[in-house]
Design an enzyme around this catalytic site. Structure first.
Site, PDB file in Angstrom:
ATOM      1  N   GLY A 141       1.908  23.369   3.186  1.00  5.17           N
ATOM      2  CA  GLY A 141       1.552  22.508   4.319  1.00  5.17           C
ATOM      3  C   GLY A 141       2.764  22.247   5.190  1.00  5.17           C
ATOM      4  N   HIS A 177      24.528   2.590  29.429  1.00  5.47           N
ATOM      5  CA  HIS A 177      25.315   3.810  29.296  1.00  5.47           C
ATOM      6  C   HIS A 177      26.369   3.603  28.206  1.00  5.47           C
ATOM      7  CE1 HIS A 177      27.507   7.403  30.451  1.00  5.47           C
ATOM      8  NE2 HIS A 177      28.617   6.694  30.421  1.00  5.47           N
ATOM      9  N   GLY A 219       0.797  -1.229   0.000  1.00  3.60           N
ATOM     10  CA  GLY A 219       0.000   0.000   0.000  1.00  3.60           C
ATOM     11  C   GLY A 219       0.828   1.277   0.000  1.00  3.60           C
ATOM     12  N   THR A 220       0.237   2.301   0.562  1.00  4.31           N
ATOM     13  CA  THR A 220       0.903   3.612   0.632  1.00  4.31           C
ATOM     14  C   THR A 220       2.201   3.488   1.416  1.00  4.31           C
ATOM     15  OG1 THR A 220      -1.264   4.682   0.633  1.00  4.31           O
ATOM     16  CG2 THR A 220       0.601   6.007   1.412  1.00  4.31           C
ATOM     17  N   LYS A 269      11.437   7.634   4.462  1.00  2.02           N
ATOM     18  CA  LYS A 269      12.559   7.534   5.420  1.00  2.02           C
ATOM     19  C   LYS A 269      13.867   7.223   4.695  1.00  2.02           C
ATOM     20  CE  LYS A 269       9.612   8.775   7.623  1.00  2.02           C
ATOM     21  NZ  LYS A 269       8.182   8.943   7.373  1.00  2.02           N
TER      22      LYS A 269
END
Ligand code: FAD
Ligand code: NAD
Length: 468
Positions: free
Chosen positions: A186, A447, A41-42, A52
């Site tokens: 937009g 960490h 799909g989209t 991305k």
């Protein structure tokens, strides 16, 4: 004409539809997935994944350009260049790999894929059309509509106008060249994700937003960090302007401000990204006379429509139009049809915007907690005090937590910064598990990671942050 009978028909092979079909087949439900264009799909073909990929390529190119100007990190690069045709072909390769993989998963699990456009005849019968001709007819017990959405067009500046100058995100994801001047109409998800990418690829970019701020879906504490970054990157942002159309010469967009003063923004291309609308027309859906919620199909918390055994998921069922929501709904509907007790009541649906810096919102913001009348505490931890951020040369942004004041139950997380999209998993998990501030504060975080800022935000909300 051949007529086939099945238990479940799924219309649309996007993330909602293909996940529903895979899960239904896994559960032993006879399933036929009708796919009009490409599997995925989209999302896989012209949305999440290709955008991305382009964003990543643009970021790498920008990094190389940055190093070519000499950098404090000691890396020198001379005169980087980008071959945009190769970038697009690399992106297409990723799309192909993923869509082929979806096909293989459907096959492996036993879902049947029928190529063609579904035309709904009634709530239990669908004709499959190829080149305008019916090639097969399928009857079913359950009909699942996952037809997705389409980009909103501006009537005075339709896609393709100005000899192809006006484009949607679909064309913007497969450029043949980088335009010198790009106007983006937009300042939402697509406008900013792709606007930033095009700027990094070398275009002069001007974003026109009709409201008085960018990314209106996100709170202003977060978006102001993006606003500053846009300025540093050289993306022009024009707020509170109304777009009027192309000028007569077709080389600029006419805009009007609140005082009705007109001006022009020069452009080689115009990307119109003013939202998407549910795809509910042109395939016989109207004949079912389903209850609607605005332009979207109205659904309940099990994705049932107003007609028995007709279901709707994903973008066609309205906001938020996000791939992970469509997938979660698809999986749930398959399980309900298989007899499981399920309701769509997630603790949160994470929202991530892949701008630079990235934005993440999961659960309630302080304003939303306030509006809901919940007494809450909130704390933020800046990446400027996080070691990993320094090693990544990106100390802008912060993580913020919102929790109930009485029992410290976490209500929401917000973050802005480089790479924070990956924190959305930890945020979502903490909400779904009903975690308290003490749970997160008491979890050992590795960490050095950006995740330590999550722990520190929780510690700070408890009044004893260690690194600030
Ligand atoms: P779709 O993916 O739209 O799939 C529906 C499919 O059904 C389409 O292939 C359509 O052609 C087909 N179809 C329609 N009618 C019929 C018919 N009658 N017969 C047969 N087939 C039919 N979301 C995110 O969560 N993260 C992101 O990073 C993100 N980035 C995006 C970037 C862009 C540029 C765009 C445009 C969207 C992005 N989205 C993102 C939104 C995401 O793509 C959608 O929310 C998601 O694809 C919706 O899935 P869906 O299954 O509902 O519909
Ligand atoms: P959007 O709703 O995110 O943004 C549209 C923007 O256009 C808004 O800020 C709106 O105020 C503005 N606008 C509307 N009409 C305008 C006009 N005439 N002139 C100027 N500005 C105008 O829509 P989008 O960017 O097109 O994206 C569509 C949808 O796709 C999103 O809502 C989201 O659901 C999905 N999406 C998600 C992601 C992600 O999850 N990272 C990325 C891209 C798209």
């Amino acid at each position: 004409m051949q007529t086939t009978s099945t238990t479940l028909i799924v219309i649309g092979g996007g993330p909602g539809g293909y996940i529903a079909a895979i899960r239904a087949a896994q559960l032993g439900i006879a399933t036929i997935l009708i796919v009009g264009d490409q599997l995925g799909g989209t999302c896989l073909n012209i949305g999440c994944i290709p955008s991305k990929a382009l964003i990543h390529a643009a970021e790498e190119f920008e990094k190389a350009k940055h190093y070519s100007h000499g950098s404090s990190i000691g890396i020198q690069v001379s005169d980087p260049s980008i071959n945009i045709a190769q970038t697009v072909s690399w992106k297409d390769g990723i799309v192909k790999r993923l869509t082929t993989g979806v096909g293989a998963l459907l096959k492996k699990n036993g879902a049947q894929v029928v190529k063609g456009w579904a035309q709904i005849l009634d709530g239990k019968t669908v004709a499959v059309m190829q080149d305008g001709k019916e090639v097969t007819r399928i009857t079913c017990q359950h009909l699942l509509i996952a037809s997705g959405s389409t980009p909103v067009e501006l009537p005075f500046m339709p896609f393709g106008a100005g000899n192809g100058k006006v484009i949607s995100s679909t064309e913007a994801l497969s450029p043949t060249e980088v335009p010198k001047k790009l106007v983006v109409v937009g300042g939402g998800y697509i406008g900013l994700e792709l606007g930033i990418a095009y700027r990094k690829l070398g275009a002069e970019v001007a974003v026109v937003e009709s409201l008085d701020r960018i990314l209106p879906a996100y709170d202003e504490d977060l978006t102001k960090v993006v606003k500053t970054a846009l300025k540093q990157l050289g993306v022009e942002v024009h707020l509170g302007l109304t777009v009027q159309g192309m000028n007569a010469a077709g080389d600029a967009v006419r805009v009007k401000n609140a005082a009705s003063e007109e001006s022009e923004l020069a452009c080689d291309k115009v990307l119109v990204a003013v939202g998407r609308r549910p795809r509910t027309q042109g395939f016989g859906l109207e004949s079912l006379m389903l209850d609607m919620d605005g332009r979207a199909i109205k659904i309940d918390d099990q994705c049932r429509t107003s007609m028995r055994d007709v279901w709707a998921i994903g973008d066609v069922a309205g906001e938020p139009m996000l791939a992970h929501r469509a997938m979660a709904q698809g999986e749930m509907v398959a399980e309900i049809i298989a007899g499981k007790r399920r309701h769509f009541t997630p603790a949160s649906i994470p929202a991530v915007c892949f701008t630079d810096p990235e934005l993440v919102v999961v659960g309630k913001s302080p304003q939303e907690a306030q509006a809901a009348g919940i007494e809450h505490i909130t704390a933020m931890f800046p990446f400027a005090a996080n070691g990993r951020s320094m090693t990544l040369e990106s100390t802008d942004g912060f993580v913020r937590v919102v929790a109930r004041k009485d029992n410290h139950l976490i209500l929401g997380w917000q973050a802005v910064g480089k790479g924070v999209s990956e924190l959305s998993t930890a945020f979502g998990l903490s909400l779904e598990m009903g975690s308290t501030l003490e749970d997160v504060a008491g979890t050992i975080h590795s960490h050095p990671t950006l995740g330590e800022a999550v722990q520190e935000a929780a510690l700070r909300a408890l009044g004893h942050a260690l690194h600030i």
